[in-house]
Design a protein around this motif. Sequence first.
Motif, PDB file in Angstrom:
ATOM      1  N   LEU A 228       0.832  -1.204   0.000  1.00 43.78           N
ATOM      2  CA  LEU A 228       0.000   0.000   0.000  1.00 43.78           C
ATOM      3  C   LEU A 228       0.867   1.255   0.000  1.00 43.78           C
ATOM      4  O   LEU A 228       0.525   2.244  -0.653  1.00 43.78           O
ATOM      5  N   ARG A 229       1.983   1.224   0.711  1.00 43.17           N
ATOM      6  CA  ARG A 229       2.888   2.374   0.664  1.00 43.17           C
ATOM      7  C   ARG A 229       3.283   2.679  -0.777  1.00 43.17           C
ATOM      8  O   ARG A 229       3.278   3.841  -1.207  1.00 43.17           O
ATOM      9  N   THR A 231       1.691   1.828  -3.559  1.00 45.67           N
ATOM     10  CA  THR A 231       0.540   2.241  -4.351  1.00 45.67           C
ATOM     11  C   THR A 231       0.162   3.690  -4.073  1.00 45.67           C
ATOM     12  O   THR A 231      -0.060   4.476  -5.004  1.00 45.67           O
ATOM     13  N   LEU A 232       0.096   4.068  -2.797  1.00 47.48           N
ATOM     14  CA  LEU A 232      -0.277   5.442  -2.460  1.00 47.48           C
ATOM     15  C   LEU A 232       0.751   6.437  -2.972  1.00 47.48           C
ATOM     16  O   LEU A 232       0.409   7.575  -3.325  1.00 47.48           O
ATOM     17  N   PRO A 236       0.544  10.482  -6.371  1.00 47.23           N
ATOM     18  CA  PRO A 236      -0.397  11.242  -5.564  1.00 47.23           C
ATOM     19  C   PRO A 236      -0.683  12.606  -6.218  1.00 47.23           C
ATOM     20  O   PRO A 236       0.172  13.134  -6.933  1.00 47.23           O
ATOM     21  N   THR A 239      -3.497   8.613  -6.715  1.00 50.49           N
ATOM     22  CA  THR A 239      -3.488   7.265  -6.143  1.00 50.49           C
ATOM     23  C   THR A 239      -3.856   7.286  -4.664  1.00 50.49           C
ATOM     24  O   THR A 239      -3.710   6.273  -3.973  1.00 50.49           O
ATOM     25  N   SER A 240      -4.341   8.424  -4.187  1.00 49.28           N
ATOM     26  CA  SER A 240      -4.758   8.575  -2.794  1.00 49.28           C
ATOM     27  C   SER A 240      -6.271   8.440  -2.687  1.00 49.28           C
ATOM     28  O   SER A 240      -6.989   8.663  -3.668  1.00 49.28           O
ATOM     29  N   PRO A 308      -7.373   3.626  -4.411  1.00 47.02           N
ATOM     30  CA  PRO A 308      -7.700   2.475  -3.549  1.00 47.02           C
ATOM     31  C   PRO A 308      -8.997   1.774  -3.927  1.00 47.02           C
ATOM     32  O   PRO A 308      -9.120   0.567  -3.746  1.00 47.02           O
ATOM     33  N   TYR A 319      -7.327  -2.135  -2.203  1.00 49.37           N
ATOM     34  CA  TYR A 319      -6.336  -1.754  -1.196  1.00 49.37           C
ATOM     35  C   TYR A 319      -5.793  -2.906  -0.363  1.00 49.37           C
ATOM     36  O   TYR A 319      -5.019  -2.690   0.569  1.00 49.37           O
ATOM     37  N   TRP A 359      -4.980   6.023   6.609  1.00 45.92           N
ATOM     38  CA  TRP A 359      -4.403   5.150   5.586  1.00 45.92           C
ATOM     39  C   TRP A 359      -2.904   4.931   5.803  1.00 45.92           C
ATOM     40  O   TRP A 359      -2.423   3.788   5.752  1.00 45.92           O
TER      41      TRP A 359
END
Length: 419
Positions: A228-229, A231-232, A236, A239-240, A308, A319, A359
């Motif tokens: 997840l780190r 992906t986010l 950004p 992707t948030s 997500p 997510y 998150w």
Amino acid sequence: MGAPVGTTTSQLPDSPSTQIFDRDQAEAYVAMICFKHGPPRLHGVELEWTLHHRNDPGRPLVANDVSLALGEHAPKTINPQSTHAPLSGGSLVTVEPGGQVEISPPPFVSPAALIAAASTDASELAGLLDTYGFVVGQHGIDSHRPPMRLLCLPRYDAMQSAFDRVGPQGVHMMCSTASMQVCLDAGEGEDVARRWRAAHALGPALVALFANSPEHGGHRTGWASSRLRATLGTCPPFTSPPAPTDDPAAQWARMAMEAPVICVRGDGPSWAAPPGLTFARWVSEPGSVGRHPTYDDLDYHLTTLFPPVRPKGYLEIRYLDMQAGSGWVTPFALLSALMARPSTVDRVLDLTESTAGRWLEAAREGMADPALRHTAAQIAQLGADSLDCLDFTSAQQAQVIDDLARRVGTSSSTRRWSA
């Protein structure tokens, strides 16, 4: 998974090659195709795994070897001559840029039937890979190798180029991560906004409950969900998670217009978009690309957005870390039960109110975060109590309840975990 409300033939483009001249026109189209309304009926899942040599899991992959293992099931991205036949349960196999393998069974009304089909196909895939000395990973990120691109295609070249300008997380997302995605109908009427909010509000607590990617490339990362780190941090704020809203279709359509264009498809080897190009700018300044965008371009643009939760006519909940073995059944069953009834969705919104925005804490700390641990126990309890509203078998229910109890640190026989 459902039909658009209020859709008329005149609102649809004449063909995918129809040009777009107006941002409002493009936004209306996105809102219409991404949020199709109807009573929640169908359940879907997509299961993704990192891929490794059985005797040397850190050894790089070779595309031809992966193609040979998959045989007639290989996607055309790795073997253009393949027939890309489905597995026996109906799943198509795809291969991601770093060699991750994914199965996508067709949606089912019955979640129990979906579990059976996906389990059959996961077993069949494992057998194909085993014959050639491959095994699938057990975590949400590659715990053995740093990111290595297996597929060198114009789409992935353009994606990596765009994401590298943001930072290192994009290539990690593309080449190292493995997620499980739960797909559920958006709902109808006012329920759509509540279901959209609930799917997001559940995110931090479920990420914490199922975090499964603390090590990447042979090193501890300090994050419970390194997947997840990554992906986010890929691109950004796109992707948030979005801000809460009562009109998710309009919000998503605006975001799609403002998001960077990653790929402009063409006949040449490079699909890289001009830096700084958004879809809104492409519509208003077609000279920046050399032509007006089309609806086909807009459809493709939507496939390069990685939030997500992604609306695709249904809600694609993205997510969650992939789980070891059959562990994916628990988060699938839990989400299906939590989203099955309006009353349960309302209860979800109540229980997650204090943690809906946590998150990063979820990705970093997982269940070590006290607030998330408390919320996770509450929603696990609610989900366990709601399993019988769907057609899960007694064996499936027992498996899910035992797994949830283990994760929240209590006995499945207690059944009052959140007290």
